[in-house]
Design a protein around this motif. Structure first.
Motif, PDB file in Angstrom:
ATOM      1  N   GLU A   7     126.655  97.230  68.593  1.00  0.00           N
ATOM      2  CA  GLU A   7     125.902  97.172  67.276  1.00  0.00           C
ATOM      3  C   GLU A   7     124.769  96.540  67.244  1.00  0.00           C
ATOM      4  N   VAL A   8     124.690  94.887  67.553  1.00  0.00           N
ATOM      5  CA  VAL A   8     123.813  94.098  67.493  1.00  0.00           C
ATOM      6  C   VAL A   8     122.465  94.794  68.449  1.00  0.00           C
ATOM      7  N   PRO A   9     122.634  94.857  69.975  1.00  0.00           N
ATOM      8  CA  PRO A   9     121.548  95.585  70.619  1.00  0.00           C
ATOM      9  C   PRO A   9     121.126  96.881  70.157  1.00  0.00           C
ATOM     10  N   THR A  10     121.832  97.681  69.185  1.00  0.00           N
ATOM     11  CA  THR A  10     121.126  98.642  68.614  1.00  0.00           C
ATOM     12  C   THR A  10     120.224  98.450  67.609  1.00  0.00           C
ATOM     13  N   LEU A  11     120.609  97.443  66.546  1.00  0.00           N
ATOM     14  CA  LEU A  11     119.856  96.890  65.573  1.00  0.00           C
ATOM     15  C   LEU A  11     118.602  96.243  66.051  1.00  0.00           C
ATOM     16  N   ARG A  12     118.791  95.352  67.469  1.00  0.00           N
ATOM     17  CA  ARG A  12     117.480  94.952  67.745  1.00  0.00           C
ATOM     18  C   ARG A  12     116.342  96.007  68.393  1.00  0.00           C
ATOM     19  N   GLU A  13     117.052  96.957  68.982  1.00  0.00           N
ATOM     20  CA  GLU A  13     116.196  98.059  69.272  1.00  0.00           C
ATOM     21  C   GLU A  13     115.507  98.789  67.926  1.00  0.00           C
ATOM     22  N   LEU A  14     116.303  98.739  66.982  1.00  0.00           N
ATOM     23  CA  LEU A  14     115.754  99.253  65.580  1.00  0.00           C
ATOM     24  C   LEU A  14     114.298  98.580  65.211  1.00  0.00           C
ATOM     25  N   VAL A  15     114.476  97.239  65.332  1.00  0.00           N
ATOM     26  CA  VAL A  15     113.187  96.390  65.005  1.00  0.00           C
ATOM     27  C   VAL A  15     112.226  96.307  66.147  1.00  0.00           C
ATOM     28  N   GLY A  16     112.382  96.893  67.067  1.00  0.00           N
ATOM     29  CA  GLY A  16     111.432  97.099  68.286  1.00  0.00           C
ATOM     30  C   GLY A  16     111.685  96.012  69.264  1.00  0.00           C
ATOM     31  N   TRP A  17     112.815  95.226  69.420  1.00  0.00           N
ATOM     32  CA  TRP A  17     113.029  94.374  70.254  1.00  0.00           C
ATOM     33  C   TRP A  17     113.807  94.860  71.671  1.00  0.00           C
ATOM     34  N   ASP A  18     113.809  94.150  72.724  1.00  0.00           N
ATOM     35  CA  ASP A  18     114.888  94.621  73.704  1.00  0.00           C
ATOM     36  C   ASP A  18     116.248  94.450  72.938  1.00  0.00           C
ATOM     37  N   GLY A  19     116.943  95.508  73.660  1.00  0.00           N
ATOM     38  CA  GLY A  19     118.459  95.565  73.128  1.00  0.00           C
ATOM     39  C   GLY A  19     119.225  94.397  73.744  1.00  0.00           C
ATOM     40  N   ARG A  20     119.005  93.985  74.889  1.00  0.00           N
ATOM     41  CA  ARG A  20     119.852  92.956  75.505  1.00  0.00           C
ATOM     42  C   ARG A  20     121.244  93.171  75.677  1.00  0.00           C
ATOM     43  N   HIS A  21     121.730  94.277  75.870  1.00  0.00           N
ATOM     44  CA  HIS A  21     123.045  95.095  76.148  1.00  0.00           C
ATOM     45  C   HIS A  21     124.154  94.017  76.686  1.00  0.00           C
TER      46      HIS A  21
ATOM     47  N   TYR B  16     120.626  75.679  66.751  1.00  0.00           N
ATOM     48  CA  TYR B  16     119.399  76.830  66.720  1.00  0.00           C
ATOM     49  C   TYR B  16     119.740  77.961  66.080  1.00  0.00           C
ATOM     50  N   MET B  17     119.035  78.424  65.164  1.00  0.00           N
ATOM     51  CA  MET B  17     119.126  79.710  64.688  1.00  0.00           C
ATOM     52  C   MET B  17     118.153  80.810  65.435  1.00  0.00           C
ATOM     53  N   GLU B  18     118.848  81.829  65.824  1.00  0.00           N
ATOM     54  CA  GLU B  18     118.181  82.805  66.426  1.00  0.00           C
ATOM     55  C   GLU B  18     118.465  84.272  65.985  1.00  0.00           C
ATOM     56  N   ASP B  19     117.582  85.130  66.316  1.00  0.00           N
ATOM     57  CA  ASP B  19     117.858  86.505  65.999  1.00  0.00           C
ATOM     58  C   ASP B  19     118.228  87.158  64.558  1.00  0.00           C
ATOM     59  N   ILE B  20     117.290  86.624  63.584  1.00  0.00           N
ATOM     60  CA  ILE B  20     117.358  87.011  62.288  1.00  0.00           C
ATOM     61  C   ILE B  20     116.642  88.284  62.254  1.00  0.00           C
ATOM     62  N   ILE B  21     117.861  89.386  62.241  1.00  0.00           N
ATOM     63  CA  ILE B  21     117.211  90.642  62.249  1.00  0.00           C
ATOM     64  C   ILE B  21     117.737  91.383  60.906  1.00  0.00           C
ATOM     65  N   VAL B  22     117.003  92.392  60.271  1.00  0.00           N
ATOM     66  CA  VAL B  22     117.225  93.261  59.188  1.00  0.00           C
ATOM     67  C   VAL B  22     116.769  94.625  59.460  1.00  0.00           C
TER      68      VAL B  22
ATOM     69  N   HIS C 174     115.719  98.473  55.432  1.00  0.00           N
ATOM     70  CA  HIS C 174     116.330  97.391  54.376  1.00  0.00           C
ATOM     71  C   HIS C 174     115.396  96.121  54.240  1.00  0.00           C
ATOM     72  N   GLN C 175     114.315  96.095  54.902  1.00  0.00           N
ATOM     73  CA  GLN C 175     113.564  94.818  54.792  1.00  0.00           C
ATOM     74  C   GLN C 175     112.957  94.829  53.302  1.00  0.00           C
ATOM     75  N   ARG C 176     112.399  93.579  53.079  1.00  0.00           N
ATOM     76  CA  ARG C 176     111.588  93.277  51.944  1.00  0.00           C
ATOM     77  C   ARG C 176     112.525  93.606  50.595  1.00  0.00           C
ATOM     78  N   LYS C 177     113.826  93.256  50.996  1.00  0.00           N
ATOM     79  CA  LYS C 177     114.831  93.630  49.559  1.00  0.00           C
ATOM     80  C   LYS C 177     115.477  92.088  49.582  1.00  0.00           C
ATOM     81  N   GLY C 178     115.123  91.112  50.186  1.00  0.00           N
ATOM     82  CA  GLY C 178     115.769  89.922  50.204  1.00  0.00           C
ATOM     83  C   GLY C 178     116.980  89.512  50.958  1.00  0.00           C
ATOM     84  N   ILE C 179     117.264  90.612  51.674  1.00  0.00           N
ATOM     85  CA  ILE C 179     118.418  90.537  52.651  1.00  0.00           C
ATOM     86  C   ILE C 179     117.927  89.525  53.920  1.00  0.00           C
TER      87      ILE C 179
END
Length: 138
Positions: free
Chosen positions: A22-36, A74-80, A84-89
């Motif tokens: 799930e997280v690798p898929t979401l990473r790819e949807l925002v244009g990042w490497d999936g890092r499976h 250390y906070m990392e990988d804040i992904i929306v 669903h971006q620009r909705k306060g999530i």
């Protein structure tokens, strides 16, 4: 997801149960490497994570805090998800992680981000500061 009054329909959950893909898929949807290969190992090594699902039970937001669990995290990988971006999530996700950091006993949370996100992170309570980055030479 957001209602007309600006509130989230669903709650951001700390340590939301996730499938390894799930997280690798979401990473790819925002244009990042999936890092499976990072998942599910990451869940064993970070202090905690937070996630949000939509009405279809799809993961639409994710972030985590890692560290020794003492004073600093250390906070990392804040992904929306892009739809669903620009909705306060994103801000709700960061706030939930910071609330958990406080409950967890962390006194300092740091993160790195692209300068185009200065306003977003300032609005979340972060103070920009200088830092450094080391990378392994390939």
């Amino acid at each position: 997801m957001q209602r007309r009054d600006g509130q989230l329909n669903q709650e951001i959950i700390i340590n939301l149960p996730l499938e390894p893909h799930e997280v690798p898929t979401l990473r790819e949807l925002v244009g990042w490497d999936g890092r499976h290969s990072d998942y599910p190992i990451l869940f064993e090594r970070c202090n905690f994570w937070a996630g949000l699902r939509d009405g279809k039970n799809e993961l639409i937001a994710f972030g985590y805090i890692a560290g020794m669990g003492l004073q600093h995290g250390y906070m990392e990988d804040i992904i929306v998800h892009p739809q669903h971006q620009r909705k306060g999530i994103g801000q709700a996700l960061v706030n939930k992680l910071l609330q958990e950091a406080e409950r967890f006993g962390l006194e300092i949370v740091t993160l790195t981000y692209d300068s185009k996100h200065n306003t977003f992170y300032s609005d979340c309570g972060f103070v920009p500061c200088p830092g450094g980055l080391w990378r392994r030479k390939d």
